[in-house]
Design a protein around this motif. Sequence first.
Motif, PDB file in Angstrom:
ATOM      1  N   ASP A 241       0.818  -1.221   0.000  1.00  0.00           N
ATOM      2  CA  ASP A 241       0.000   0.000   0.000  1.00  0.00           C
ATOM      3  C   ASP A 241       0.849   1.267   0.000  1.00  0.00           C
ATOM      4  N   THR A 242       2.045   1.206  -0.582  1.00  0.00           N
ATOM      5  CA  THR A 242       2.927   2.367  -0.621  1.00  0.00           C
ATOM      6  C   THR A 242       2.808   3.064  -1.968  1.00  0.00           C
ATOM      7  N   ALA A 243       2.780   4.390  -1.933  1.00  0.00           N
ATOM      8  CA  ALA A 243       2.648   5.178  -3.151  1.00  0.00           C
ATOM      9  C   ALA A 243       3.575   6.386  -3.102  1.00  0.00           C
ATOM     10  N   VAL A 244       3.904   6.897  -4.266  1.00  0.00           N
ATOM     11  CA  VAL A 244       4.555   8.202  -4.382  1.00  0.00           C
ATOM     12  C   VAL A 244       3.445   9.226  -4.592  1.00  0.00           C
ATOM     13  N   ILE A 245       3.370  10.207  -3.713  1.00  0.00           N
ATOM     14  CA  ILE A 245       2.281  11.191  -3.736  1.00  0.00           C
ATOM     15  C   ILE A 245       2.859  12.576  -3.986  1.00  0.00           C
ATOM     16  N   THR A 246       2.330  13.250  -4.998  1.00  0.00           N
ATOM     17  CA  THR A 246       2.772  14.607  -5.327  1.00  0.00           C
ATOM     18  C   THR A 246       1.557  15.525  -5.459  1.00  0.00           C
ATOM     19  N   PHE A 247       1.823  16.832  -5.499  1.00  0.00           N
ATOM     20  CA  PHE A 247       0.760  17.839  -5.485  1.00  0.00           C
ATOM     21  C   PHE A 247       0.993  18.844  -6.615  1.00  0.00           C
ATOM     22  N   PRO A 248       0.519  18.530  -7.832  1.00  0.00           N
ATOM     23  CA  PRO A 248       0.735  19.421  -8.970  1.00  0.00           C
ATOM     24  C   PRO A 248       0.060  20.777  -8.766  1.00  0.00           C
ATOM     25  N   THR A 249       0.792  21.828  -9.090  1.00  0.00           N
ATOM     26  CA  THR A 249       0.266  23.183  -8.903  1.00  0.00           C
ATOM     27  C   THR A 249      -1.024  23.396  -9.670  1.00  0.00           C
ATOM     28  N   GLY A 250      -1.091  22.872 -10.882  1.00  0.00           N
ATOM     29  CA  GLY A 250      -2.294  23.049 -11.700  1.00  0.00           C
ATOM     30  C   GLY A 250      -3.546  22.506 -11.026  1.00  0.00           C
ATOM     31  N   SER A 251      -3.418  21.353 -10.379  1.00  0.00           N
ATOM     32  CA  SER A 251      -4.565  20.769  -9.680  1.00  0.00           C
ATOM     33  C   SER A 251      -4.956  21.609  -8.475  1.00  0.00           C
ATOM     34  N   LEU A 252      -3.950  22.094  -7.746  1.00  0.00           N
ATOM     35  CA  LEU A 252      -4.240  22.909  -6.566  1.00  0.00           C
ATOM     36  C   LEU A 252      -4.950  24.202  -6.953  1.00  0.00           C
ATOM     37  N   ASN A 253      -4.578  24.770  -8.082  1.00  0.00           N
ATOM     38  CA  ASN A 253      -5.180  26.040  -8.523  1.00  0.00           C
ATOM     39  C   ASN A 253      -6.645  25.889  -8.916  1.00  0.00           C
ATOM     40  N   ARG A 254      -7.088  24.663  -9.127  1.00  0.00           N
ATOM     41  CA  ARG A 254      -8.497  24.448  -9.494  1.00  0.00           C
ATOM     42  C   ARG A 254      -9.425  24.536  -8.281  1.00  0.00           C
ATOM     43  N   LEU A 255      -8.838  24.455  -7.091  1.00  0.00           N
ATOM     44  CA  LEU A 255      -9.662  24.553  -5.890  1.00  0.00           C
ATOM     45  C   LEU A 255     -10.003  26.015  -5.612  1.00  0.00           C
ATOM     46  N   PRO A 256     -11.169  26.278  -5.034  1.00  0.00           N
ATOM     47  CA  PRO A 256     -11.533  27.664  -4.713  1.00  0.00           C
ATOM     48  C   PRO A 256     -10.576  28.280  -3.707  1.00  0.00           C
ATOM     49  N   GLN A 257     -10.380  29.578  -3.789  1.00  0.00           N
ATOM     50  CA  GLN A 257      -9.442  30.273  -2.897  1.00  0.00           C
ATOM     51  C   GLN A 257      -9.785  30.073  -1.429  1.00  0.00           C
TER      52      GLN A 257
END
Length: 283
Positions: A241-257
């Motif tokens: 159950d191990t994964a490499v987890i990243t947080f792309p800026t483009g995805s984060l920018n889609r969330l409301p401020q």
Amino acid sequence: MSDTGEEWQVARRRKGAARKSKSLQVPSICSQEQLDIGKTVKRIRDTVSELRCEEFWNEWKKAGSAALSKLLENRDNEAPADQLGSKELECVCYGLGSFSSCVSARFQLAMLLLLLDAEQIPLKDCSVYDPAFSSGERSVLRELGLTVLAENEEGKCLATKPTLFYLMHCGKALYNNLLWKNWSVQRLPLMIIIGNSFNGMMDRTLEREFKRDYSYITQAVSVCEERQLPCPSRLIDVFSDTAVITFPTGSLNRLPQSTWAEPPEPQYQHCSDLEIIQRETQS
């Protein structure tokens, strides 16, 4: 022989379920007798050599390198000219457990050392902490060249530069705390987590309770990228159950401020089984 067999039986009973943080273990052997530093270091290095010959290690190496390269590329697109191409990578490791007496913890430490070598992260730039470490184990880690933290940060570590967080089978609260501390469009993209899949955590927990107690993981699931890492059957209890987890800026920018406005610190008042050891508070 019996101790090792018991460890694996316990691990098998937990297979497929959310594991409790190894930070809850109490070091038994190390606290009762003097640990042989040299012998323990050699055992760890032998385990490193063993893992290096495993086929699945190459997949871990490729996945880690790809994630770090992408992170650095995105960072360079926004960094000042004098910082372009600079790696300046750090690593933080929580929750290894008592690696002198636990086979799983020793293999996980060996994998950490392999990853540091592959990504050319200096050993001194990797900080490690677990309340379960004995004084002897802390000496072993220093002998290996790692930096041993003195304070229980409860996972609340701020990423100020590209950082690999190595969190093998840690408690959900530790992941949640780490996300809270870095809860911004600027900080999250600096992080790479090698640890338990967020989706896997959600699948093993009642949805209502998960959203209530681990809101930052809940929100991160929709914007993070997970790449599942392979695990041979004989090491299923070590690396499952191990994964490499990243947080792309483009995805984060889609969330409301409003997502990022004054995130409240997690309290966990409803959690009867928190899975991590919290720091001692002065009364």
